[in-house]
Design a protein around this motif. Structure first.
Motif, PDB file in Angstrom:
ATOM      1  N   ILE A 120      38.372  50.802  33.424  1.00  0.00           N
ATOM      2  CA  ILE A 120      37.190  50.009  33.087  1.00  0.00           C
ATOM      3  C   ILE A 120      37.560  48.555  32.831  1.00  0.00           C
ATOM      4  N   THR A 121      38.687  48.325  32.173  1.00  0.00           N
ATOM      5  CA  THR A 121      39.119  46.951  31.902  1.00  0.00           C
ATOM      6  C   THR A 121      39.300  46.174  33.196  1.00  0.00           C
ATOM      7  N   ALA A 122      39.959  46.795  34.186  1.00  0.00           N
ATOM      8  CA  ALA A 122      40.175  46.129  35.467  1.00  0.00           C
ATOM      9  C   ALA A 122      38.864  45.915  36.213  1.00  0.00           C
ATOM     10  N   LEU A 123      38.007  46.923  36.245  1.00  0.00           N
ATOM     11  CA  LEU A 123      36.743  46.817  36.976  1.00  0.00           C
ATOM     12  C   LEU A 123      35.821  45.769  36.360  1.00  0.00           C
ATOM     13  N   LEU A 124      35.880  45.612  35.052  1.00  0.00           N
ATOM     14  CA  LEU A 124      35.004  44.655  34.367  1.00  0.00           C
ATOM     15  C   LEU A 124      35.382  43.214  34.691  1.00  0.00           C
ATOM     16  N   ALA A 125      36.626  42.998  35.104  1.00  0.00           N
ATOM     17  CA  ALA A 125      37.068  41.650  35.472  1.00  0.00           C
ATOM     18  C   ALA A 125      36.678  41.306  36.913  1.00  0.00           C
ATOM     19  N   LEU A 126      36.174  42.292  37.657  1.00  0.00           N
ATOM     20  CA  LEU A 126      35.737  42.085  39.036  1.00  0.00           C
ATOM     21  C   LEU A 126      34.214  42.091  39.086  1.00  0.00           C
ATOM     22  N   ASP A 127      33.677  41.932  40.283  1.00  0.00           N
ATOM     23  CA  ASP A 127      32.225  41.967  40.470  1.00  0.00           C
ATOM     24  C   ASP A 127      31.851  43.400  40.826  1.00  0.00           C
ATOM     25  N   THR A 128      31.667  44.211  39.795  1.00  0.00           N
ATOM     26  CA  THR A 128      31.520  45.655  39.951  1.00  0.00           C
ATOM     27  C   THR A 128      30.110  46.101  39.605  1.00  0.00           C
ATOM     28  N   ALA A 162      36.950  36.438  47.252  1.00  0.00           N
ATOM     29  CA  ALA A 162      38.311  35.904  47.161  1.00  0.00           C
ATOM     30  C   ALA A 162      38.844  35.919  45.734  1.00  0.00           C
ATOM     31  N   ARG A 163      38.305  36.762  44.886  1.00  0.00           N
ATOM     32  CA  ARG A 163      38.724  36.805  43.486  1.00  0.00           C
ATOM     33  C   ARG A 163      40.183  37.246  43.372  1.00  0.00           C
ATOM     34  N   LYS A 164      40.958  36.510  42.587  1.00  0.00           N
ATOM     35  CA  LYS A 164      42.340  36.866  42.276  1.00  0.00           C
ATOM     36  C   LYS A 164      42.348  37.540  40.910  1.00  0.00           C
ATOM     37  N   ALA A 165      43.195  38.526  40.725  1.00  0.00           N
ATOM     38  CA  ALA A 165      43.157  39.263  39.468  1.00  0.00           C
ATOM     39  C   ALA A 165      44.543  39.751  39.069  1.00  0.00           C
ATOM     40  N   ALA A 166      44.689  40.007  37.766  1.00  0.00           N
ATOM     41  CA  ALA A 166      45.949  40.520  37.212  1.00  0.00           C
ATOM     42  C   ALA A 166      45.620  41.510  36.112  1.00  0.00           C
ATOM     43  N   TYR A 167      46.502  42.480  35.928  1.00  0.00           N
ATOM     44  CA  TYR A 167      46.324  43.496  34.890  1.00  0.00           C
ATOM     45  C   TYR A 167      47.578  43.600  34.049  1.00  0.00           C
ATOM     46  N   VAL A 182      44.607  44.338  29.250  1.00  0.00           N
ATOM     47  CA  VAL A 182      43.952  43.063  29.557  1.00  0.00           C
ATOM     48  C   VAL A 182      43.847  42.890  31.064  1.00  0.00           C
ATOM     49  N   ALA A 183      42.716  42.394  31.523  1.00  0.00           N
ATOM     50  CA  ALA A 183      42.558  41.997  32.926  1.00  0.00           C
ATOM     51  C   ALA A 183      42.036  40.560  32.953  1.00  0.00           C
ATOM     52  N   VAL A 184      42.592  39.770  33.834  1.00  0.00           N
ATOM     53  CA  VAL A 184      42.168  38.374  34.016  1.00  0.00           C
ATOM     54  C   VAL A 184      41.889  38.172  35.499  1.00  0.00           C
ATOM     55  N   SER A 185      40.791  37.514  35.816  1.00  0.00           N
ATOM     56  CA  SER A 185      40.485  37.222  37.216  1.00  0.00           C
ATOM     57  C   SER A 185      39.972  35.802  37.367  1.00  0.00           C
ATOM     58  N   LEU A 187      37.726  33.380  40.320  1.00  0.00           N
ATOM     59  CA  LEU A 187      37.009  33.167  41.572  1.00  0.00           C
ATOM     60  C   LEU A 187      36.601  31.706  41.617  1.00  0.00           C
ATOM     61  N   ASP A 188      37.089  30.984  42.603  1.00  0.00           N
ATOM     62  CA  ASP A 188      36.926  29.537  42.657  1.00  0.00           C
ATOM     63  C   ASP A 188      37.533  28.952  41.368  1.00  0.00           C
ATOM     64  N   ASP A 189      36.741  28.299  40.546  1.00  0.00           N
ATOM     65  CA  ASP A 189      37.283  27.720  39.308  1.00  0.00           C
ATOM     66  C   ASP A 189      36.846  28.490  38.063  1.00  0.00           C
ATOM     67  N   GLN A 190      36.245  29.662  38.256  1.00  0.00           N
ATOM     68  CA  GLN A 190      35.710  30.429  37.144  1.00  0.00           C
ATOM     69  C   GLN A 190      36.632  31.595  36.780  1.00  0.00           C
ATOM     70  N   PHE A 191      37.029  31.657  35.516  1.00  0.00           N
ATOM     71  CA  PHE A 191      37.908  32.716  35.023  1.00  0.00           C
ATOM     72  C   PHE A 191      37.095  33.777  34.279  1.00  0.00           C
ATOM     73  N   THR A 192      37.620  34.988  34.308  1.00  0.00           N
ATOM     74  CA  THR A 192      37.081  36.089  33.505  1.00  0.00           C
ATOM     75  C   THR A 192      38.235  36.760  32.783  1.00  0.00           C
ATOM     76  N   VAL A 193      38.117  36.884  31.468  1.00  0.00           N
ATOM     77  CA  VAL A 193      39.142  37.538  30.651  1.00  0.00           C
ATOM     78  C   VAL A 193      38.518  38.768  29.997  1.00  0.00           C
ATOM     79  N   VAL A 194      39.140  39.919  30.180  1.00  0.00           N
ATOM     80  CA  VAL A 194      38.635  41.179  29.622  1.00  0.00           C
ATOM     81  C   VAL A 194      39.752  41.837  28.817  1.00  0.00           C
ATOM     82  N   VAL A 195      39.405  42.346  27.640  1.00  0.00           N
ATOM     83  CA  VAL A 195      40.386  43.023  26.787  1.00  0.00           C
ATOM     84  C   VAL A 195      39.848  44.412  26.443  1.00  0.00           C
ATOM     85  N   GLY A 196      40.680  45.437  26.648  1.00  0.00           N
ATOM     86  CA  GLY A 196      40.275  46.809  26.355  1.00  0.00           C
ATOM     87  C   GLY A 196      41.273  47.518  25.463  1.00  0.00           C
ATOM     88  N   ALA A 197      40.943  48.766  25.110  1.00  0.00           N
ATOM     89  CA  ALA A 197      41.777  49.590  24.226  1.00  0.00           C
ATOM     90  C   ALA A 197      42.017  48.874  22.898  1.00  0.00           C
TER      91      ALA A 197
END
Length: 265
Positions: A120-128, A162-167, A182-185, A187-197
Motif C-alpha cells: 500500500i505504501t508503494a501504491l499510494l506514491a503512484l497514481d493508483t 513518467a513517474r520515478k519512484a523509490a521504496y 517509505v515510498a517517494v515518487s 512526476l515532472d517537478d512534483q514529489f510525493t512522500v508516503v510513510v507506512g507501518a
C-alpha cells in the motif's frame, strides 16, 4: 486457524457479491495467508479463484492488476518491473518468504488496509485506482479514507506515466514485518512522500511533498523535507519499535528515498 461452515465458488463476480452479502459472517477468501494466522469463524467462505482475477495486463494508459494476483506474481512481473523503477515489485520482495508471497494476494492486501503493508505504501506514491464491485472505481487515497464496507475488490489500475519512484523499509530481520516503510515518487517537478507501518496505515506526508516540489531539492532542502515528514505524521509504539524510534527513522528513510528518486533515470 480459521473455521468455515460452508464454501462457495461462484462463477461470476455478481454471484460472489450476492453470496458475500447474504450473511454477516460470510467472508471473501483471498490467498488465506493472514486468515490462517487468526481464529475467525466464517459462515460461508467465498472463493474467488474461478473468476479469472489473476492477471497483470498492460493497457494503453494503465497497468491493470487483478485482485487474485499473488504477491509473487507482482514481484516477478516483467511489466511492473519496467515502470516506476520497479517500485511495486521491490515493495513486496521482502515480505516474509517466497512460499508466503505465492499465497498472499494483491486484492486481500489492499482491501484489508493493513497498517504494516509494504504494498500500500508503494501504491499510494503512484497514481493508483481501485475498482470495487459495488463501490465502483476510485483513487487508492479515497479508498483508504472510506469507512470499511463489505465489498469485493476486483482490480487495481496504475496510470502509466513518467513517474520515478523509490521504496525504503526498515526491518528487524529479513522475514519480519516492517518497523517503518517509505515510498517517494516524482512526476515532472512534483514529489510525493508516503510513510507506512507507523504502525498505522500508510499516509502521504503532504507538507514534506509540497516543500520538495517548490524548487530543485539540494542537500539542505532534502534534510528539511525529511524533518517535516517526521513532524507532520503521527507514530505509535508496538513490539517492533517505539514511536520515538519510528520518528527518528522516518527522517533517515525519507532522506534516502528522495536521494534515490533524484538519481533515477
Amino acid at each position: 486457524m480459521f473455521r468455515l461452515l460452508d464454501l462457495a465458488q461462484p462463477a461470476t463476480v455478481a454471484e460472489a457479491y450476492q453470496t458475500l452479502m447474504n450473511k454477516r459472517s460470510n467472508t471473501v477468501l483471498g490467498g488465506c495467508a493472514f486468515l490462517r494466522m487468526g481464529s475467525k469463524r466464517i459462515g460461508t467462505a467465498v472463493d474467488l479463484s474461478k473468476l479469472g482475477l489473476n492477471y497483470i495486463t498492460e493497457q494503453n494508459d494503465y497497468i491493470e492488476i487483478g485482485a487474485m494476483t499473488t504477491l509473487r506474481d507482482v514481484e516477478t512481473s516483467s511489466v511492473l518491473n519496467k515502470y516506476f523503477n520497479g517500485v511495486v515489485p521491490r515493495s513486496v520482495s521482502g515480505i516474509i518468504g517466497v512460499q508466503f508471497r505465492n499465497a498472499a494476494t494483491l486484492g486481500a492486501s489492499v482491501f484489508s488496509r493493513y497498517g504494516f503493508s509494504d504494498l500500500i505504501t508503494a501504491l499510494l506514491a503512484l497514481d493508483t485506482e481501485v475498482e470495487l464491485y459495488h463501490g465502483g472505481r476510485m483513487t487508492l487515497q479515497d479508498f483508504l479514507q472510506k469507512p470499511y464496507e463489505k465489498d469485493i475488490l476486483t482490480r487495481i489500475l496504475l496510470q502509466k506515466n513518467a513517474r520515478k519512484a523509490a521504496y525504503q523499509n526498515l526491518r528487524r530481520s529479513a522475514s519480519d514485518f516492517p518497523v517503518l516503510n517509505v515510498a517517494v515518487s516524482k512526476l515532472d517537478d512534483q514529489f510525493t512522500v508516503v510513510v507506512g507501518a507507523r504502525p498505522m496505515r500508510a499516509q502521504m506526508a503532504r507538507q514534506a511533498s509540497i516543500e520538495l516540489s517548490k524548487q530543485t531539492p539540494y542537500a539542505e532542502q532534502i534534510e528539511n523535507a525529511a524533518s517535516i515528514a517526521a513532524e507532520e505524521l503521527s507514530f505509535g509504539s508496538n513490539i517492533r519499535g517505539t514511536a520515538g524510534y519510528r520518528r527518528a527513522m522516518c527522517k533517515v528513510l525519507v532522506r534516502r528515498g528522495i536521494t534515490e528518486v533524484l538519481q533515477c533515470r
